[in-house]
Structures are given as C-alpha cells and as structure tokens.
Scaffold this active site. Structure first.
Site, short mmCIF file in Angstrom:
data_model
loop_
_atom_site.label_atom_id
_atom_site.label_comp_id
_atom_site.label_asym_id
_atom_site.label_seq_id
_atom_site.Cartn_x
_atom_site.Cartn_y
_atom_site.Cartn_z
N ASP A 153 -0.88 4.58 -6.53
CA ASP A 153 -0.45 5.49 -7.57
C ASP A 153 -1.70 6.11 -8.21
O ASP A 153 -2.79 5.56 -8.13
CB ASP A 153 0.35 4.71 -8.62
CG ASP A 153 1.13 5.61 -9.55
OD1 ASP A 153 1.58 6.67 -9.10
OD2 ASP A 153 1.30 5.24 -10.72
N ASP A 165 5.51 2.50 -10.34
CA ASP A 165 5.70 2.20 -11.75
C ASP A 165 7.10 2.49 -12.25
O ASP A 165 7.48 2.04 -13.32
CB ASP A 165 4.69 2.98 -12.60
CG ASP A 165 4.86 4.49 -12.47
OD1 ASP A 165 5.65 4.94 -11.60
OD2 ASP A 165 4.20 5.23 -13.23
N ASP A 213 10.91 3.87 -7.83
CA ASP A 213 9.93 3.34 -6.88
C ASP A 213 10.40 2.02 -6.28
O ASP A 213 9.80 1.52 -5.33
CB ASP A 213 8.57 3.12 -7.55
CG ASP A 213 7.92 4.42 -7.96
OD1 ASP A 213 8.21 5.45 -7.32
OD2 ASP A 213 7.13 4.41 -8.91
#
Length: 810
Positions: free
Chosen positions: A325, A564, A568
C-alpha cells in the site's frame, strides 16, 4: 418504548444481568432525544449491570486439558505398553512408563498453554474498538465497554461490535458469515443487525440493543473473527511425516514377518511391534511447530508486528512478491491539506466548507479528517447545512451530500477523485492542467463540485454539476522506505506499489522511495503477471487487488498483500501473507495474517527475517525426525537379524522419545542463519538429504551393536543397553550436523540446545552406568561409544556439506 411497542423498564443498578436473561432496554431519561448518547456515568452504571461486551471464557479448565493429554494416539500407545508390561508381570517397568507418560503430558500441556497465552496476548492488542457518542461527543472506546443504549457509528470497514438497531443513515451489511446469506443487505433506520456483521458501504448511527453473551450470534462472530488456517509449511512437513509412517510401516511389517519365521513367542512379538510403532512416531512434532511459531510471534511483537494466527509466521518465509500500500506504508500517513485551488468566482475557504460537509464526522477516515480540520481553520459564516450524507464509496471513488445553502436552497455536493468528479462537472483545461501539475508533484488531488439535487444522494444526476475547486493533500514518503525496499530486494522479495491514487501521484512517490519500473496502464488485470513487469499499479479498485494477487499466484509466486480497507479483505485472505497496515479497518485486520502496529515496511522486513529463521529451525527438527525415526526402526530389523531378539524394548523406546524428541524441541531456540532467498519446501531434496544422514547413523549404530555382539560377546540385555546409548549418542551427533547447513562448527548453538544435549547425554549415561531400567554397562564402554559418536559427527559433516550444497538446502 421498545421496538415491539412495550414500555421500557427502568434499570436496577444493583442487579447483574445473567447471560441468559433478556437485557432491559435503556430508559428514555437516560437516552436523550436527538441521539446525544449516554452520559459517561450512565454508561459506567450499565457496564456494571450488564458486564463487558465480550464472550465468556469457555476454554476447558486446566484439569480437563490435562486429562485430554492422556487421550490421543501417542498416549494410547504408552498406556498400551503399561498394560502389556503389567500383563507380563513387569510392574517396575510399567511404573516407569507411567511416570514418563505423565512427563510427556506435562511437557505437551506446558508448551501448548504457553503458545496459547502468547497468541491471546497478541490478539488482545488487536481488540475491536467502536465509535460511540458519550456526553454528546463522539469518541472511540474498546468494544468490550459498549452497553445497551449506547449510540454507535457504523462506518465503512467496521465490524458491528454488538447487536444494534439502526436509527439513521444507510449501510450495506455483509452478514454471510453469521446468517449464511450470500448477498449483502441494505439496511436503514429501524433495521436490526448483529455483532460480527461487516459494513461494506455507507455510514449509519445505531443504538446498541444487546452485548456479550446476549447477542444473537456472539459465539459465531468470535469464531469468525479469530479463525485460523494451517500453514503451507505445516502441510509440507505433515506430508513428510505421512511418508515416514508409510515407510516405517512396511519395515515393521517385514520385522514382524521375520520374527514369526524365527518362531519368536507371541509374548515377545507384541512388545516388538509396540516398540516399532513407538519408534515411528515423531511425538513432539506438533508441539514443536506450535512452540517455534509462538517464539517467532513473540519476537515479531517486539518489532511492531502482531500475527493474528501463528501460521502467519511460517508464511512470511516463502514470500516472493509484496504488494505494498502507499499511504502509511511507503508514506508517512500524515495527510494535510497543502493547497486549495478555487475555480474563478470561488474562494478557498468556501471550497473547504463544501468539501467538509461531504466528509464523514467521526468515521476515522484520514482524508475526511484532514479536510474537516482545514475547514475548521478557515471558518466561514455562511457554511451550508447538511441534510443527508452518502459516505465515500471505494467503487465510485467519491462521497456526496445534500445541503441547504444560506438562501434556503437545496444543493448537491460531490467530493472525490479528480478524474471522477471532473467527468461529472466537465472541468476546464486550466483545471485539468492544475490537477496534472499537482499530481506530478506527488500530491493527492481531490475535486469538489456542486449542483442541483436529483433525487436521493447517489441517485439520478439531477442538474449540471459545477467544479468549485481542487484540494491537494500531501503525504510525504517515509525516509526509511527506500532503504527497506532495498533490504527486501536483497532478500529476494520484489516490491510493487498498489494504490487507488492517480498514476502521476503514484509514480512520483514510487520514484522517491526507489521503486523503479513501468506503471501498469489502466484496464483489467491480466490472469498472469510477472512481478518484475510493473513497479506501480495505480488507480486500482479493491476488486483489482484481489485479481492482482491471483495473477501473481498463477505465475507461481508467494504473495504478500498490504491493505487497510474493508474492501481489501478478499485480497488479504487470498494472499499467502495478508498484512493489515497500522491504520487498517477492523475488517482488514480480521482478514490479515499480520497487523502492523507501526508505520512503514520495517515490520514486513522483520516478518520475512523472523519467518525464515523459524523455517530453518523447523527444517532442522524435521531432518532430525526423518533421520531418527527411520534409523530406529531399521535398527530393530538389524538387531533382530543379529540376535534373533528385539534389540529395544517399549521402555527403552519411551526413554528415547522423552530424552530425544522432547529435549530436541530446544532446536526451536537455536541460533540460525536465515536464508538469503525465499524458502520453499522441496520434499524430494529433503528426502535425499535425510537418506544420506540416515545411512550414516545406521552404519554407526549398527557398528556399535556389532562390536558389542561379536567383539565384546554381550548378551541380549547388555546389547539392548548398548543399542539404547548408541541411538542417544548418534542422535546427538546428527542433531549438530543437521542444525548447521555449513560445517558444524560454523555457528555456536543456543544455550538451551547445549543444555538439552547435556541433559540427554547425562541421563542416558547415568541410566546405563547404574543399570536403571536396563542392563548395566561399564563406564569405559559408554565413554568409548560417546567418543565414537563425536568422531562420527565429524565424518558425517564432511559428507553432509557437499550433499546439502548440491541439493540447495540452506
């Protein structure tokens, strides 16, 4: 009134509500109109009455756990040995086996309880929290402190922490893991939902109706949240054990057939079979897995990584590609409004005011928080008043609100990704150029537009939208990101950036942290992708992350995935190592195998190193098990051919199990050298390496036995003792050759391993020298066998090093 229309009973603070009781509803006086929430004092009183919002501890009591250690295949065999020894009139031997059975159970119970305590302590640091309104203000509290009557906020990515009734707003709820419903359900005011449901979209307020054991699916929700899986490493080693059992089963069958051919009495054949079965079982292997993973989890917790299941420590060892990420992992997660570009006829303060009403209050979104903070500093007197609000939708990449302006008119406000909002508002060339320049500078660019409403928010477009301004947010790269990416590269792990931001923004951040390579063009993710093909995947939707993980896996890669958000979760579950970043939602944390408690990639680097160290320790123990178990069974066959008798008794075999298998668990604390590349279980190569070690140890043990039989002229009693000490000393020799992939003196063993070896050798030597539970042997003979074992270790090591190098074991 309650939901059924009945009068609301008052609470009796002095009465504790039992789990089976129906909870009294909150009183009207305690829950102010306008959903201002409970007061802190009232919440404390209710907490004392209802108890914490947690499931009661249903674990077995220590006595039942201890008794369970005597009811399993291995204890059954030891218990059978006791019965057989008693049947043969050998009470002393039966007593010794019974004592060792108790020691076996105590060791297993201690290791399992220690691992369970480790995992429970880690999970306590991942306890759910809830946004609750107390004394008229929103605050986050541990979910276990919720009480009936609390007003809570349900937001995207959250886990519903108690049974609730929605009082306002709309959310999409996923209750599939609780009710079996395959599709998410839309929920609005008046809808009841249950603890453990997942919020997939939207935002709503709700009133808590039941907590703890009184919730409808409380135990199911807890099981869903704490579910774990068996790691691929455990599956691989269990395959080795299965093959080991098959091979030893064939050997034992041949031994039994040969004993029958010799005319051995049944009273001798039964102990022979039992000894062979005991020799085949790697008794401590399950406990060793648990202990090694628990020690790895403890080490990771000290470095800001919390495994949600012990198997995650194993998976980190084999990761070949990391989908990282951007926000909070490669960047500092310090979002702030850097620049506001107002369109002609507008000003920055009013752009922020419009953006703020289209931002969640109390939902925990860092972008919304930064915008509301900036708007509060640039306060305007004619800010619009919120009527309805539709929270940020990751699929649409925008949020929107319906407001009334100072003149009393109704307007629609939209805030979101520049490309999405610009498509609604037909941005000018100057706005397009400004957005491009901001993104190229590595800033996150949002656009704000307003227009006439068209039905409910999110419904018909209504009147034309007008772009009112751009908001640029900065989140500078972390200073350690570039170095940590280089470390991962050196460890053989390819890092790629996966983000929903615009390509220009993502590319600028990627260059700043040392990720060099092409940016994946927009469009569907191919079925198979090589990690080295692209360095950046920008503009990625949550479902694209899932497809990307699968694409890498189709190419044979072991994938780590950072995430997060609630959306996801599928990608985190699909990846072999799902990693929830520090700011992750509860849903993401529940799906991930590891949760970072500190920003950056440092925790992932630590997980890779610790996982590989754990792999090496388990590899050493597995090699030892393969060697010991086959050698012990083959030695039974060799001894039977030499002497016509069973060369080991069940009692001697139990002593070997305790001194060898359980003391061998000290390998989980050994100093090891983590491999420089991702680990992979190569069963064929491991079997070949084990065969080389087995041949060496069988030659050593068989040679000692032959020396005693033909040179010293020992009888069967003394030969059994000699076989016992040869196995113990030979196992110690192979332990030290197996633990080091290079020359055995290349690294110093851990203190615990040296101590376990000293206890093993001294125990076996003392029993043999004093004639306890076996025939007595002279100390000189014992010293000679021990010296021969030391020489055998050096010779075996000369063979092992080239074999391990050729097979790539390291």
């Amino acid at each position: 009134m309650t939901a059924t229309g009945d009068p609301i009973p008052a609470l009796d603070p002095g009465r504790r509500v039992a789990p089976g009781d129906a909870p009294p509803a909150p009183t009207a006086a305690a829950l102010p109109p306008g959903s201002g929430g409970l007061s802190q004092d009232e919440a404390a009183r209710r907490l004392a009455t209802f108890g914490p919002n947690a499931m009661p501890d249903t674990r077995l009591n220590p006595l039942r756990l201890a008794l369970a250690k005597f009811w399993a295949p291995v204890p059954w065999m030891l218990e059978a040995a006791i019965v057989l020894e008693l049947g043969l009139g050998k009470e002393i031997e039966a007593g010794i086996i019974a004592l060792l059975l108790g020691v076996n159970a105590a060791l297993g119970l201690f290791q399992e309880s220690r691992a369970e305590a480790t995992l429970a302590a880690l999970k306590s640091r991942l306890a759910l929290t809830a946004a609750v309104r107390r004394d008229g203000t929103w605050r986050r509290v541990p979910a276990r402190e919720l009480v009936p009557g609390d007003v809570v906020k349900l937001a995207l990515g959250g886990v519903v922490a108690a049974d609730v009734r929605l009082t306002g707003g709309e959310v999409l709820l996923d209750q599939s893991m609780l009710t079996g419903e395959s599709l998410p359900v839309e929920a609005g005011a008046g809808t009841e939902t249950y603890a453990g449901a997942l919020v997939r979209r939207g935002e709503a307020e709700a009133e808590v109706t039941a907590t703890g054991a009184r919730t409808k699916f409380g135990r199911t929700a807890e099981l869903v949240r704490t579910a774990h899986v068996v790691s691929t490493q455990q599956k691989a080693v269990l395959r080795v054990v299965r093959n080991l059992a098959l091979f030893n089963g064939i050997v034992i069958g041949l031994v039994v057939a040969y004993s029958a051919h010799l005319g051995m009495p049944v009273a001798e054949r039964i102990p022979l079979v039992l000894t062979g079965i005991l020799a085949s079982i790697p008794v401590a292997l399950p406990a060793t897995f648990t202990l090694a993973a628990a020690l790895g989890a403890q080490a990771l917790a000290k470095r800001g990584v919390l495994p949600t299941r012990l198997s995650a420590v194993d998976e980190a060892a084999s990761m070949t590609v990391l989908c990282s990420d951007k926000t909070g992992t490669l960047t500092q997660n310090a979002l702030s409004v850097t620049r506001v570009c107002a369109m002609p006829g507008r000003d920055a303060a009013h752009v922020l005011a419009l953006a703020a009403v289209a931002s969640s209050d109390g939902g925990g979104d860092p972008v919304d928080g930064a915008i509301r903070a900036a708007a509060a500093r640039a306060r305007v007197t004619d800010a619009p008043q919120l009527v309805t609000f539709l929270p940020f939708d990751p699929a649409k990449k925008m949020s929107e609100a319906r407001v009334t302006d100072a003149a009393g008119g109704t307007r629609r406000i939209v805030k979101g990704a520049y490309a999405v909002v610009a498509a609604l508002a037909e941005a000018t060339q100057s706005a397009e150029a400004e957005a491009t320049a901001l993104a190229a500078a590595g800033l996150r660019v949002l656009a704000v537009a307003e227009g006439a409403p068209g039905g409910a928010p999110g419904g018909a477009p209504g009147g034309a939208m007008t772009l009112v301004g751009l908001i640029a947010l900065s989140d500078p790269p972390r200073p350690d990101s570039a170095g940590l990416i280089r470390e991962l590269t050196a460890l053989g792990v390819r890092t790629v950036m996966v983000t929903g931001d615009a390509a220009a923004t993502a590319e600028a951040v990627a260059k700043a942290v040392g990720l060099t390579g092409a940016v994946c063009p927009p469009g569907p993710i191919p079925e198979t992708v090589e990690p080295g093909r692209f360095a950046v995947y920008a503009g990625v939707l949550p479902e694209d992350k899932f497809q990307l993980v699968k694409a890498f896996q189709h190419g044979g890669d072991t994938v780590g995935m950072c995430g997060d958000g609630a959306n996801d979760a599928p990608a985190l579950r699909q990846a072999q190592m799902g990693v929830a970043v520090m700011t992750a939602t509860d849903v993401a944390k529940s799906a991930a195998g590891m949760v970072l408690t500190e920003p950056g990639l440092g925790g992932i680097v630590a997980a890779v190193r610790e996982g590989r160290a754990t792999f090496q320790r388990i590899l050493s123990y597995t090699l030892n098990s393969i060697t010991k178990k086959i050698v012990q069974v083959l030695l039974l066959a060799v001894g039977l051919v030499m002497t016509g008798h069973a060369i080991l008794t069940p009692l001697l075999m139990v002593l070997i199990l305790i001194t060898g298998d359980f003391l061998g668990m000290a390998l989980t604390t050994d100093r090891v050298r983590p491999s420089a590349t991702p680990n992979r279980w190569r069963i064929g190569r491991l079997t070949i390496a084990g065969a080389a070690i087995r041949v060496g140890e069988l030659v050593f043990c068989g040679g000692v036995l032959a020396f005693g039989a033909y040179r010293l002229g020992y009888g069967i009693g003394s030969l059994r003792t000699l076989a016992f000490v040869a196995i113990v000393y030979g196992n110690q020799a192979t332990t030290y050759t197996n633990r080091e992939r290079r020359a055995l003196w290349s690294s110093r063993p851990s203190h615990w391993l040296l101590l376990s070896s000293a206890v093993d050798i001294s125990t076996a030597s003392t029993l043999a020298a004093t004639g306890t539970a076996m025939a007595k042997l002279p100390i000189g003979v014992l010293a000679g066998v021990l010296g021969a074992a030391a020489g055998f270790a050096v010779c075996l090591d000369l063979v092992k090093v080239p074999v391990f190098r050729r097979l790539g074991i390291g």
